[in-house]
Design a protein around this motif. Structure first.
Motif, short mmCIF file in Angstrom:
data_model
loop_
_atom_site.label_atom_id
_atom_site.label_comp_id
_atom_site.label_asym_id
_atom_site.label_seq_id
_atom_site.Cartn_x
_atom_site.Cartn_y
_atom_site.Cartn_z
N PHE A 89 -39.88 -21.89 -3.93
CA PHE A 89 -39.74 -21.27 -5.58
C PHE A 89 -38.23 -21.16 -5.63
O PHE A 89 -37.53 -20.87 -4.69
CB PHE A 89 -40.29 -19.85 -5.45
N MET A 90 -37.77 -21.24 -7.08
CA MET A 90 -36.61 -21.14 -7.54
C MET A 90 -36.68 -20.61 -9.19
O MET A 90 -37.92 -21.07 -9.64
CB MET A 90 -35.79 -22.40 -7.50
N THR A 91 -35.69 -19.93 -9.64
CA THR A 91 -36.02 -19.41 -11.07
C THR A 91 -35.57 -20.81 -12.01
O THR A 91 -34.66 -21.47 -11.53
CB THR A 91 -34.93 -18.34 -11.30
N ILE A 92 -36.08 -20.67 -12.99
CA ILE A 92 -35.83 -21.87 -14.01
C ILE A 92 -34.28 -21.86 -14.24
O ILE A 92 -33.68 -23.01 -14.22
CB ILE A 92 -36.71 -21.62 -15.19
N PRO A 93 -33.71 -20.79 -14.67
CA PRO A 93 -32.25 -20.83 -15.06
C PRO A 93 -31.50 -21.30 -13.99
O PRO A 93 -30.38 -22.08 -13.91
CB PRO A 93 -31.94 -19.37 -15.39
N GLU A 94 -31.81 -20.80 -12.64
CA GLU A 94 -31.03 -21.38 -11.45
C GLU A 94 -30.96 -22.59 -11.17
O GLU A 94 -30.40 -23.59 -11.04
CB GLU A 94 -31.48 -20.56 -10.19
N ALA A 95 -32.31 -23.33 -11.31
CA ALA A 95 -32.75 -24.76 -11.12
C ALA A 95 -31.77 -25.51 -12.16
O ALA A 95 -31.25 -26.64 -11.82
CB ALA A 95 -34.28 -25.07 -11.14
N VAL A 96 -31.85 -24.95 -13.63
CA VAL A 96 -31.32 -25.85 -14.57
C VAL A 96 -29.90 -26.02 -14.24
O VAL A 96 -29.10 -26.91 -14.61
CB VAL A 96 -31.46 -25.35 -15.96
N GLU A 97 -29.25 -24.69 -13.82
CA GLU A 97 -27.83 -24.69 -13.70
C GLU A 97 -27.39 -25.75 -12.77
O GLU A 97 -26.43 -26.38 -12.75
CB GLU A 97 -27.30 -23.32 -13.32
N LEU A 98 -28.10 -25.76 -11.56
CA LEU A 98 -27.71 -26.65 -10.55
C LEU A 98 -27.97 -28.29 -10.81
O LEU A 98 -27.34 -28.95 -10.47
CB LEU A 98 -28.70 -26.37 -9.16
N VAL A 99 -29.05 -28.44 -11.68
CA VAL A 99 -29.25 -29.82 -12.27
C VAL A 99 -28.17 -30.50 -13.08
O VAL A 99 -27.61 -31.28 -12.96
CB VAL A 99 -30.70 -29.85 -13.07
N LEU A 100 -27.46 -29.36 -13.96
CA LEU A 100 -26.27 -29.53 -14.77
C LEU A 100 -25.13 -29.97 -14.03
O LEU A 100 -24.26 -30.89 -14.20
CB LEU A 100 -26.26 -28.52 -15.72
N GLN A 101 -24.98 -29.40 -12.79
CA GLN A 101 -23.75 -29.44 -12.00
C GLN A 101 -24.05 -30.96 -11.00
O GLN A 101 -22.97 -31.67 -10.92
CB GLN A 101 -23.62 -28.40 -10.92
N ALA A 102 -25.35 -30.98 -10.55
CA ALA A 102 -25.66 -32.28 -9.78
C ALA A 102 -25.15 -33.51 -10.65
O ALA A 102 -24.94 -34.68 -10.36
CB ALA A 102 -27.10 -32.31 -9.43
N SER A 103 -25.69 -33.58 -12.19
CA SER A 103 -25.44 -34.61 -12.85
C SER A 103 -24.12 -35.32 -12.93
O SER A 103 -23.89 -36.17 -13.15
CB SER A 103 -26.17 -34.47 -14.30
N ALA A 104 -23.14 -34.20 -12.85
CA ALA A 104 -21.75 -34.62 -12.99
C ALA A 104 -21.26 -35.22 -11.41
O ALA A 104 -20.31 -35.96 -11.61
CB ALA A 104 -21.02 -33.21 -13.30
#
Length: 609
Positions: A459-474
């Motif tokens: 499990f992970m919170t939606i904001p935490e997951a999205v924040e990491l997605v945005l960083q991973a994309s870079a």
């Protein structure tokens, strides 16, 4: 009070209750209150509701008393000091301040103790945390009919035995004794500045006690530094995970977004809408919301337009990722630089019941959007993937793994666009999530349904997951599968028990047949497996971000994969489920279907023949 303080100051200074000098300066007793009244109005002394008197009220009284002393000095100077004692204004201030404070506090005490109507239905509360937030919330309780604070508990040993707002502070170990003595119905966690890991420890300690647990928000979620009854909230599931956030790297967050034209597919979904919220704060040139659901698109567009209209160009587009021409036109017209591809069917049993549509949307929708991105020279394409893509046991997971293979194949072909995938587990409170279901079942008095006693999930919170997605994309250079650190897997049965107990109920089972809420095991649903994995092989390597790893996984050259996809598309068009499954066996490593076909259309069609 002004006249009384003035008389007292003169009497004390001259050592007589009625010295002759009072006759000479009797005009002060009339003029001083008249001049002080408008000054007190400006200061706001009379605008405060006395029964809500607080430190702000005392500060207003201090300012008013100081101004009154200055007015007294001015009046005496205007007439000439003569024989008027120069210490009288100071004595006046010394008397007036406690008199004005005490009268207001007395009125507040009388209201809280005598005049305030009592309610038999008021909840008795133990407040965990005797800091400023605990003090504020206990004051609010004292002025309400809903709650009655009976005790504080606090970890600080120097506070034990002392009182706060007239309420004694105890060691947390005294809680069982307090429960027996006062029978409180709620423990309120009043520690907004505590770390998430500390909150988790406290909640785990409180869980066995037969009392409802609620909390005040964390400090960063409070609208102001003041707390009140309206801030009380249920314990959230993320509180039970207790993961302290790692500060984001803003250089990574902004890399693919700031000043660029960004499109989010599936913009109205759980992940897609949070992507939009975080992207718009990073100042893109424009944000295109691409969504097939009119209802979902309307809501996310309205939310963002209300906050950012005039700051960021926000464009709502109705469309399906399966229509390559529509996608390509949008990308071309708006010069899109970055795509976050969140459009997908993700509910495992529903996709298992509708496998062809799941494959069309998740596999071919991804392929057509990716090809459109290539044709329009999009710089970065990021696929939102799932842990269910690893050794899948269902159509949803298999289709997401195939979507990953599509991007890996295109990336290996080296055609310009940077294709990246980010894989993670369940997100809390998304549509179809187990957590809202449990909460709803608990409110109804049960039973709470769990599919299997041994089932676990990340499990992970939606904001935490999205924040990491945005960083991973870079961090992607093309073809990488990034995997988010999801922490430890959570046993769903344990999660259900925690939610029941922290809601103030007990679990009804063999050991406790008189409990409040029963947990019923319903069996695994179609396509469901007991545990999820994040890696196909154990060769993940670290990246520059501690919460993001990079997986090195097998892929097919694009020409070879394209031939297989053409065969799969033909089988889908002809509604040949056996052929579809055989092709998925051939393409996807570790694909082991958990059940036979359950598509109701296919089953009904076979019965007729």
């Amino acid at each position: 009070m002004i006249d009384f303080s003035l008389w007292g100051a003169i009497a004390i200074r001259l050592g007589s209750p009625w010295p002759p000098m009072l006759n000479e300066y009797s005009w002060l007793f009339l003029l001083l209150p008249v001049l002080c009244f408008p000054a007190f109005m400006v200061i706001g002394l009379y605008s405060a509701v006395v029964r809500y008197a607080s430190l702000d009220t005392i500060w207003a009284i201090f300012k008013a008393t100081f101004v009154a002393s200055l007015i007294l000095c001015g009046l005496v100077l205007f007439r000439g000091w003569g024989g008027f004692p120069r210490t009288v204004p100071l004595l006046f201030f010394t008397l007036a301040l406690p008199l004005l404070c005490s009268t207001r506090l007395l009125i507040r005490y009388c209201y809280c103790s005598v005049c305030r109507p009592k309610s038999n239905s008021a909840k008795k509360v133990v407040i965990y945390g005797a800091g400023s937030s605990g003090a504020q919330i206990s004051t609010a309780f004292n002025l309400s009919n809903e709650f009655v604070p009976v005790a504080f508990i606090d970890d600080n040993p120097t506070l034990h035995g002392r009182q706060l707002n007239g309420i004694k502070i105890f060691n947390p170990n005294k809680l069982p004794e307090l429960l027996r003595k006062h029978s409180p119905e709620m423990v309120l966690l009043a520690m907004p500045s505590a770390s998430k890991s500390r909150v988790k420890e406290i909640l785990n300690w409180l869980e066995p006690f037969p009392v409802e647990v609620k909390r005040l928000p964390f400090l960063d979620k409070l609208v102001s530094n003041k707390v009140g009854i309206g801030d009380i909230q249920d314990v959230a599931i993320e509180d039970l995970l207790g993961r302290d956030p790692i500060p984001p790297r803003f250089d990574l967050l902004r890399s693919c977004i700031s000043g660029k034209s960004v499109m989010v597919t599936g913009a109205g979904g759980s992940i897609g809408s949070e992507l939009c919220r975080q992207i718009v704060r990073l100042e893109p040139k424009r944000l295109i919301l691409f969504e097939r659901s009119e209802y979902a698109l309307y809501h996310i567009d309205r939310e963002l337009q209300n906050k950012y209209k005039g700051k960021v160009e926000i464009i709502p587009i109705l469309g399906s990722v399966c229509r390559e021409q529509r996608v390509e036109k949008v990308l071309s017209v708006f010069d899109v630089n970055t795509i976050y591809h969140a459009a997908a069917y993700k509910h495992v049993p529903l996709v298992e019941y509708n496998p062809i549509e799941g494959i069309r949307n998740n596999v071919f929708g991804t392929m057509k959007t990716a090809l459109a991105a290539l044709n329009c020279n999009v710089e970065t394409f990021v696929l939102i993937s799932t842990d269910k893509a690893v050794r899948p046991t269902n159509i949803m997971g298999a289709s997401k793994r195939m979507a990953e293979l599509v991007l890996q194949g295109l990336a290996a072909d080296g055609n310009g666009t940077k294709f990246t995938m980010v894989r993670f587990g369940n997100v809390l409170n998304s549509s179809g999530s187990v957590v809202p279901l449990f909460r709803q079942q608990i409110l109804k008095g049960g039973p709470v349904t769990v599919t299997h006693p041994e089932i676990t999930r990340y499990f992970m919170t939606i904001p935490e997951a999205v924040e990491l997605v945005l960083q991973a994309s870079a961090m992607g250079e093309g073809g990488e599968v990034f995997v988010l650190d999801m922490g430890e897997p959570v046993k769903i049965l344990d999660l259900a028990k925690k939610m029941i107990r922290l809601s103030g109920f007990t679990v009804r089972d063999e050991d406790n047949p008189d409990g409040d809420i029963e947990i019923v095991f319903t069996g695994l649903r179609p396509g469901e497996k007991l545990y999820e994995e994040l890696l196909i092989s154990d060769n993940a390597v670290a990246t520059e971000h501690p919460m993001i790893k990079k997986a090195e996984e097998k892929y097919y050259p694009w020409p070879e994969l394209k031939r297989q996809l053409d065969s799969l598309e033909k089988a889908c068009s002809n509604f040949e489920l056996e052929a579809v499954r055989n092709l998925m066996f051939e393409i996807i490593d570790g694909y082991k279907p958990q059940c036979d076909f359950v598509d109701p259309v296919w089953l009904a069609s076979n019965k007729k023949h």
